[in-house]
Design a protein around this motif. Structure first.
Motif, PDB file in Angstrom:
ATOM      1  N   ASP A 148       0.833  -1.202  -0.001  1.00 44.08           N
ATOM      2  CA  ASP A 148      -0.220  -0.064   0.125  1.00 44.08           C
ATOM      3  C   ASP A 148       0.970   1.214  -0.066  1.00 44.08           C
ATOM      4  O   ASP A 148       0.590   2.446   0.319  1.00 44.08           O
ATOM      5  CB  ASP A 148      -0.863  -0.089   1.133  1.00 44.08           C
ATOM      6  N   THR A 149       1.909   1.140  -0.701  1.00 45.02           N
ATOM      7  CA  THR A 149       2.975   2.249  -0.608  1.00 45.02           C
ATOM      8  C   THR A 149       2.581   3.042  -2.010  1.00 45.02           C
ATOM      9  O   THR A 149       2.539   2.413  -2.947  1.00 45.02           O
ATOM     10  CB  THR A 149       4.482   1.825  -0.625  1.00 45.02           C
ATOM     11  N   VAL A 150       2.431   4.478  -1.942  1.00 48.82           N
ATOM     12  CA  VAL A 150       2.133   5.213  -3.099  1.00 48.82           C
ATOM     13  C   VAL A 150       3.330   5.310  -4.084  1.00 48.82           C
ATOM     14  O   VAL A 150       4.231   5.531  -3.640  1.00 48.82           O
ATOM     15  CB  VAL A 150       1.854   6.583  -2.821  1.00 48.82           C
ATOM     16  N   MET A 151       3.037   4.693  -5.296  1.00 51.48           N
ATOM     17  CA  MET A 151       4.110   4.707  -6.366  1.00 51.48           C
ATOM     18  C   MET A 151       3.933   5.703  -7.255  1.00 51.48           C
ATOM     19  O   MET A 151       4.866   6.246  -8.209  1.00 51.48           O
ATOM     20  CB  MET A 151       4.133   3.214  -6.966  1.00 51.48           C
ATOM     21  N   GLY A 152       2.654   6.338  -7.552  1.00 51.70           N
ATOM     22  CA  GLY A 152       2.479   7.310  -8.381  1.00 51.70           C
ATOM     23  C   GLY A 152       1.183   7.946  -8.184  1.00 51.70           C
ATOM     24  O   GLY A 152       0.250   7.302  -7.290  1.00 51.70           O
ATOM     25  N   TYR A 153       0.705   9.181  -8.663  1.00 53.30           N
ATOM     26  CA  TYR A 153      -0.489   9.578  -8.458  1.00 53.30           C
ATOM     27  C   TYR A 153      -0.893  10.536  -9.737  1.00 53.30           C
ATOM     28  O   TYR A 153      -0.421  10.560 -10.579  1.00 53.30           O
ATOM     29  CB  TYR A 153      -0.621  10.498  -7.250  1.00 53.30           C
ATOM     30  N   ALA A 154      -2.248  10.677  -9.844  1.00 47.47           N
ATOM     31  CA  ALA A 154      -2.899  11.567 -10.706  1.00 47.47           C
ATOM     32  C   ALA A 154      -3.974  12.530  -9.979  1.00 47.47           C
ATOM     33  O   ALA A 154      -4.735  11.876  -9.501  1.00 47.47           O
ATOM     34  CB  ALA A 154      -3.367  10.616 -11.918  1.00 47.47           C
ATOM     35  N   PHE A 155      -3.610  13.511 -10.110  1.00 47.63           N
ATOM     36  CA  PHE A 155      -4.486  14.729  -9.546  1.00 47.63           C
ATOM     37  C   PHE A 155      -5.232  15.412 -10.787  1.00 47.63           C
ATOM     38  O   PHE A 155      -4.866  15.441 -11.508  1.00 47.63           O
ATOM     39  CB  PHE A 155      -3.738  15.862  -8.703  1.00 47.63           C
ATOM     40  N   CYS A 156      -6.535  14.998 -10.495  1.00 46.65           N
ATOM     41  CA  CYS A 156      -7.625  15.630 -11.525  1.00 46.65           C
ATOM     42  C   CYS A 156      -8.682  16.541 -10.976  1.00 46.65           C
ATOM     43  O   CYS A 156      -8.942  16.487  -9.900  1.00 46.65           O
ATOM     44  CB  CYS A 156      -8.387  14.179 -11.872  1.00 46.65           C
ATOM     45  N   GLY A 215       9.933   4.062 -15.504  1.00 42.62           N
ATOM     46  CA  GLY A 215      10.294   3.111 -16.572  1.00 42.62           C
ATOM     47  C   GLY A 215       9.763   2.007 -16.347  1.00 42.62           C
ATOM     48  O   GLY A 215       9.812   1.030 -17.211  1.00 42.62           O
ATOM     49  N   GLN A 216       8.677   1.757 -15.466  1.00 46.11           N
ATOM     50  CA  GLN A 216       8.146   0.605 -15.351  1.00 46.11           C
ATOM     51  C   GLN A 216       6.539   0.454 -15.709  1.00 46.11           C
ATOM     52  O   GLN A 216       5.721  -0.158 -15.276  1.00 46.11           O
ATOM     53  CB  GLN A 216       8.002   0.096 -13.543  1.00 46.11           C
ATOM     54  N   HIS A 217       6.428   1.664 -16.592  1.00 43.62           N
ATOM     55  CA  HIS A 217       4.967   1.867 -17.072  1.00 43.62           C
ATOM     56  C   HIS A 217       3.830   2.171 -16.016  1.00 43.62           C
ATOM     57  O   HIS A 217       2.519   2.041 -16.245  1.00 43.62           O
ATOM     58  CB  HIS A 217       4.531   0.492 -17.920  1.00 43.62           C
ATOM     59  N   ILE A 218       4.196   2.669 -14.809  1.00 41.73           N
ATOM     60  CA  ILE A 218       3.135   3.112 -13.699  1.00 41.73           C
ATOM     61  C   ILE A 218       2.519   4.358 -14.230  1.00 41.73           C
ATOM     62  O   ILE A 218       1.266   4.169 -14.061  1.00 41.73           O
ATOM     63  CB  ILE A 218       3.996   3.295 -12.288  1.00 41.73           C
ATOM     64  N   GLY A 219       3.285   5.234 -14.844  1.00 40.21           N
ATOM     65  CA  GLY A 219       2.528   6.419 -15.529  1.00 40.21           C
ATOM     66  C   GLY A 219       1.624   6.028 -16.508  1.00 40.21           C
ATOM     67  O   GLY A 219       0.292   6.716 -16.538  1.00 40.21           O
TER      68      GLY A 219
END
Length: 156
Positions: A64-72, A102-106
């Motif tokens: 449950d560690t945040v790897m990425g986010y998107a604010f919308c 580089g792991q396609h998270i985005g």
């Protein structure tokens, strides 16, 4: 990776990534962006997390560690004199931890936002990218985004 709406427990991870984004912008435009400050107070961030008109999505790992986010942000110009009333989902910020790029998270976060937009009857998804961040621009172009307006400046 699991992608879900952000919760209060994600605030430390989100703040860590917000700082990474800030430093990219500060390094690119120190005349505009301060270094080592918080973009939001904890109260402001919590209010955004709880606001259905400003959803934040997080990608988290098995711990449950945040790897990425998107604010919308939902946007719509109702009864505007010149703009149509299309419903837009604006991506205010998208970030992947600099150690995990580089792991396609985005790409997965972006595709999740696209699907969310379709489910919410949006016409389009928009975002802004700073010219001092060419890697972000290349990433968005690889996702199929194209410029629809350009901001310009002359420093005096």
């Amino acid at each position: 990776m699991i992608i879900r709406r952000a919760e209060q427990k994600d605030m430390n991870g989100i703040n860590k990534l917000l700082h990474q984004v800030l430093m990219v912008h500060h390094n690119g435009r120190p005349d505009l962006f301060k270094a080592d400050v918080k973009k939001y107070t904890d109260e402001e961030l919590l209010a955004i997390i709880q606001d259905d008109n400003r959803p934040i999505f997080v990608g988290v790992d098995e711990n449950d560690t945040v790897m990425g986010y998107a604010f919308c942000v939902f946007q719509q110009h109702v009864n505007d004199n010149i703009l149509t009333a299309v419903k837009t989902l604006y991506i205010d910020d998208l970030c992947v931890d600099e150690n995990l790029r580089g792991q396609h998270i985005g790409k997965q976060l972006y595709e999740y936002v696209l699907e969310f937009s379709k489910q919410n009857d949006c016409y389009n998804v928009t975002l802004n990218v700073w010219s001092c961040n060419p890697n972000a621009q290349k990433f968005y172009e690889s996702c199929g985004l194209v410029p629809y307006k350009v901001g310009m400046e002359k420093i005096l």
